[in-house]
Design an enzyme around this catalytic site. Structure first.
Site, PDB file in Angstrom:
ATOM      1  N   GLY A 164       0.816  -1.207   0.000  1.00 25.01           N
ATOM      2  CA  GLY A 164       0.000   0.000   0.000  1.00 25.01           C
ATOM      3  C   GLY A 164       0.851   1.259   0.000  1.00 25.01           C
ATOM      4  N   ASP A 165       0.204   2.412  -0.165  1.00 31.38           N
ATOM      5  CA  ASP A 165       0.960   3.653  -0.365  1.00 31.38           C
ATOM      6  C   ASP A 165       1.755   4.067   0.867  1.00 31.38           C
ATOM      7  OD1 ASP A 165      -1.351   4.236   1.052  1.00 31.38           O
ATOM      8  OD2 ASP A 165      -1.885   6.003  -0.129  1.00 31.38           O
ATOM      9  N   ASN A 166       1.160   4.011   2.055  1.00 30.11           N
ATOM     10  CA  ASN A 166       1.899   4.422   3.254  1.00 30.11           C
ATOM     11  C   ASN A 166       3.039   3.465   3.566  1.00 30.11           C
ATOM     12  OD1 ASN A 166       0.461   6.862   4.276  1.00 30.11           O
ATOM     13  ND2 ASN A 166      -1.275   5.452   4.307  1.00 30.11           N
TER      14      ASN A 166
END
Length: 373
Positions: free
Chosen positions: A130-132
């Site tokens: 995921g992005d984080n």
């Protein structure tokens, strides 16, 4: 989200089982909503994929995901690192529809033969994330290093070796992309809310002025931290001599107050309180944001010069897959967190206390979603 929480043992059950208390944004909540409102879509489903899972399957022809994104679904048990059969049964989801969870450093597959893919057949494909989690990997952060991301929404997180389980729901106990954990808290109102206030006032976003009497809680889209989904913005302490610049500064203060309150819950007890706070995201280079974060946190602030940290995390993951190295160590070798360190200033306890007091007094109004000014 509320119903799922209550039907399966309350917040403590969910925090201990999955690491997080369901929110409207979690996949398990969306699936339960879909089953209730569009049952024909549920009956027709042949697979359930998150966006990066879909891309991986297009490349490899195999249904896989990673533990980072799996931990945000609400149906992956963080203790056993496997899909939770009880939760899946409760929401009526066949586990056969879900992708296989790939471990960090494991090859997710190879590029399949296809006329429409611009990659050579047999090219290795990493598991993604995921992005984080990708941004944390791109920074190469070590456990306990605090990160604040200033985007449309705001996030605070840190890598931890301890599995998080916060029954208040403030901290989501996500897995990271390396095998550790990424406790994370998110606010809905960050740069977008502050920019909206600047637009209403006809001011440039940097046109702030100091003031010590006005408080603005910029909950323009409801709020997640604190959990006030029906809230609207609240302005308190307005006087004849209040300026537009002071109102704008109050919007910055309100947004940063929420993030710092969440950060206190994200960090382990043994985290170094004097360590620089890594400031990333679209707002990180704004002078008003930097000054506000320094003044309200009392910490030194470091602003990495690297901009596309999520992409750098993906590149580090790919490099680690090829070389067998720890991808975070690869990112550290690339020095991706390098950037100016702004010295700590004295923490503005008076402003923090004033905002906390207004928030406490106004909580009944905010929870009802009353328009307040």
């Amino acid at each position: 989200a509320h119903r799922l929480t209550e039907e399966l043992g309350g917040t403590k059950f969910w925090a201990e089982r999955t690491g997080s208390v369901p929110a409207a944004s979690f996949t398990v909540t969306k699936w339960a909503w879909l089953a209730e409102h569009e049952p024909e879509a549920v009956r027709a489903a042949r697979a359930v994929r998150l966006p990066h899972d879909y891309l991986t399957e297009r490349l490899t022809g195999q249904g896989t995901t990673d533990r980072g994104d799996a931990s945000g679904t609400g149906w992956w048990a963080s203790g056993t690192e496997a899909y939770d059969e009880e939760i899946l049964a409760h929401v009526g989801l066949d586990p056969a529809l879900l992708p296989r969870v790939v471990r960090p450093g494991e090859v997710a597959g190879t590029v399949r033969e296809s006329h429409d893919l611009p990659f050579s057949k047999g090219t290795l494909v990493a598991c993604g994330t995921g992005d984080n989690a990708a941004a944390a990997l791109g920074l190469g952060i070590r456990p306990g290093t605090p990160v604040m991301s200033l985007g449309t929404s705001g996030t605070v997180y840190a890598v931890s070796r301890r599995r998080p389980a916060d029954p208040t729901g403030t901290v989501a106990g996500f897995a990271d992309a390396r095998g550790d954990w990424l406790p994370l808290a998110c606010t809905l109102n960050c740069t977008l809310a502050v920019d909206r206030v600047a637009t209403l006032l006809g001011l440039d976003r940097e046109a702030v002025q100091p003031g010590d009497g006005v408080t603005l809680l910029p909950f323009l889209d409801g709020e997640r931290t604190p959990n006030l989904p029906h809230a609207s913005g609240l302005l308190h302490g307005l006087r004849h001599d209040t300026t537009g610049g002071q109102l704008l500064q109050a919007a910055y203060d309100g947004a940063v107050h929420s993030l710092l309150g969440a950060l206190d819950r994200v960090l382990d007890e043994d985290a170094d309180p004097s360590a620089p706070l890594l400031l990333i995201g679209g707002g990180a280079r704004g002078a008003a944001w930097q000054r506000t974060v320094r003044r309200l946190s009392g910490r030194p602030v470091q602003v990495p010069e690297a901009r596309e940290l999520v992409a750098l995390g993906a590149a580090a993951q790919a490099a680690g897959l090829l070389t067998g190295e720890d991808p975070a160590a690869v990112a550290r070798r690339w020095d991706t967190a390098a950037g100016p360190v702004l010295e700590a200033v004295e923490r503005d306890e008076e402003t923090l206390a004033r905002i906390a007091g207004v928030l406490s007094d106004a909580a009944p109004l905010l929870e009802r979603g009353t328009d307040t000014a």
